[in-house]
Design a protein around this motif. Sequence first.
Motif, PDB file in Angstrom:
ATOM      1  N   LYS A   1      -9.966   4.102  -2.290  1.00 43.67           N
ATOM      2  CA  LYS A   1      -9.419   4.082  -0.925  1.00 43.67           C
ATOM      3  C   LYS A   1      -8.452   5.257  -0.760  1.00 43.67           C
ATOM      4  CE  LYS A   1     -11.571   0.213  -0.371  1.00 43.67           C
ATOM      5  NZ  LYS A   1     -12.890   0.222   0.191  1.00 43.67           N
ATOM      6  N   LYS A   2      -8.979   6.368  -0.226  1.00 48.14           N
ATOM      7  CA  LYS A   2      -8.224   7.616  -0.154  1.00 48.14           C
ATOM      8  C   LYS A   2      -6.901   7.475   0.587  1.00 48.14           C
ATOM      9  CE  LYS A   2      -8.601  12.450   1.345  1.00 48.14           C
ATOM     10  NZ  LYS A   2      -7.245  12.661   1.082  1.00 48.14           N
ATOM     11  N   GLN A   3      -6.888   6.797   1.723  1.00 46.94           N
ATOM     12  CA  GLN A   3      -5.657   6.681   2.508  1.00 46.94           C
ATOM     13  C   GLN A   3      -4.563   5.964   1.713  1.00 46.94           C
ATOM     14  OE1 GLN A   3      -6.136   4.680   6.265  1.00 46.94           O
ATOM     15  NE2 GLN A   3      -4.190   5.457   7.045  1.00 46.94           N
ATOM     16  N   ILE A   4      -4.933   4.925   0.995  1.00 50.18           N
ATOM     17  CA  ILE A   4      -3.970   4.173   0.189  1.00 50.18           C
ATOM     18  C   ILE A   4      -3.477   5.029  -0.968  1.00 50.18           C
ATOM     19  CG2 ILE A   4      -3.651   2.165  -1.315  1.00 50.18           C
ATOM     20  CD1 ILE A   4      -5.720   0.721   0.495  1.00 50.18           C
TER      21      ILE A   4
ATOM     22  N   ASP B   1      -3.432   8.261  -1.219  1.00 47.20           N
ATOM     23  CA  ASP B   1      -2.595   9.356  -0.712  1.00 47.20           C
ATOM     24  C   ASP B   1      -1.167   8.871  -0.437  1.00 47.20           C
ATOM     25  OD1 ASP B   1      -4.715  11.104  -0.904  1.00 47.20           O
ATOM     26  OD2 ASP B   1      -5.161  11.121   1.259  1.00 47.20           O
ATOM     27  N   ALA B   2      -1.038   7.718   0.210  1.00 40.74           N
ATOM     28  CA  ALA B   2       0.294   7.154   0.492  1.00 40.74           C
ATOM     29  C   ALA B   2       1.005   6.817  -0.816  1.00 40.74           C
ATOM     30  CB  ALA B   2       0.162   5.914   1.378  1.00 40.74           C
TER      31      ALA B   2
ATOM     32  N   LYS C   1       4.846   2.623   4.212  1.00 44.04           N
ATOM     33  CA  LYS C   1       3.587   3.294   4.568  1.00 44.04           C
ATOM     34  C   LYS C   1       2.477   2.927   3.588  1.00 44.04           C
ATOM     35  CE  LYS C   1       5.599   7.140   7.082  1.00 44.04           C
ATOM     36  NZ  LYS C   1       5.759   8.593   7.208  1.00 44.04           N
ATOM     37  N   THR C   2       2.826   2.863   2.305  1.00 46.05           N
ATOM     38  CA  THR C   2       1.836   2.486   1.291  1.00 46.05           C
ATOM     39  C   THR C   2       1.379   1.048   1.507  1.00 46.05           C
ATOM     40  OG1 THR C   2       2.843   4.001  -0.307  1.00 46.05           O
ATOM     41  CG2 THR C   2       1.411   2.272  -1.196  1.00 46.05           C
TER      42      THR C   2
ATOM     43  N   SER D   1      -0.858   0.752   4.613  1.00 48.04           N
ATOM     44  CA  SER D   1      -2.243   1.197   4.403  1.00 48.04           C
ATOM     45  C   SER D   1      -3.023   0.162   3.595  1.00 48.04           C
ATOM     46  CB  SER D   1      -2.291   2.570   3.733  1.00 48.04           C
ATOM     47  OG  SER D   1      -1.733   2.536   2.450  1.00 48.04           O
TER      48      SER D   1
ATOM     49  N   ARG E   1      -3.783  -2.819   6.017  1.00 44.50           N
ATOM     50  CA  ARG E   1      -4.893  -2.503   6.926  1.00 44.50           C
ATOM     51  C   ARG E   1      -6.234  -2.600   6.209  1.00 44.50           C
ATOM     52  NH1 ARG E   1      -3.437   2.854  10.049  1.00 44.50           N
ATOM     53  NH2 ARG E   1      -5.328   3.359   8.932  1.00 44.50           N
ATOM     54  N   GLU E   2      -6.282  -2.094   5.000  1.00 42.94           N
ATOM     55  CA  GLU E   2      -7.526  -2.143   4.225  1.00 42.94           C
ATOM     56  C   GLU E   2      -7.954  -3.589   3.979  1.00 42.94           C
ATOM     57  OE1 GLU E   2     -10.868  -1.354   2.178  1.00 42.94           O
ATOM     58  OE2 GLU E   2      -9.681   0.157   3.229  1.00 42.94           O
TER      59      GLU E   2
ATOM     60  N   GLN F   1       4.093  -1.137  10.452  1.00 41.87           N
ATOM     61  CA  GLN F   1       4.927  -0.547   9.402  1.00 41.87           C
ATOM     62  C   GLN F   1       6.380  -0.988   9.548  1.00 41.87           C
ATOM     63  OE1 GLN F   1       4.663   3.678   8.779  1.00 41.87           O
ATOM     64  NE2 GLN F   1       2.446   3.662   8.958  1.00 41.87           N
TER      65      GLN F   1
END
Length: 146
Positions: free
Chosen positions: A19-22, A24-25, A75-76, A79, A82-83, A90
């Motif tokens: 899960k790239k967004q997670i 990245d955060a 933020k982490t 994300s 949401r997943e 937030q």
Amino acid sequence: MTLEHVGALNLIEIEFADKKQIIDAWRRLFEHLGTMHNRYPGEVYIDGDTLEQKNYKDDLFWRRINNERHTLLAKTLHSMAREMGFKIEQLEIFEGGYTPQGWEDEQLEARIVRKSFIDLLHGRRLLPVVLIGGENDSSGVDEQTQ
């Protein structure tokens, strides 16, 4: 940070590896946690600062760092939520949660004790010693019981 908190952070990379967004955060949070942060101009000691002024500047610095860390953690977590299909903002994550004041107090006291012992070890702090049982002792301790 507690052992449980660090352990949970370390599991994010495993649980959400695809899960790239997670990730990245999570990486931004880890980068912040692993960075030696510079003080902003108002947080820097100036020659002649009193202990009170230094404490105030330390407080400003650590409040800023902690706020940045809490923001990155929110933020982490957002994300991740949401997943997983949770509908939470937030801001709710940032302002939410509960930590007993006793835990905060205990962690602060432990840090103070550790720092005091480290300062003592490195000669930055003195350990006052009182002689009990000498000729001029007024403590009321009977010399025969020593």
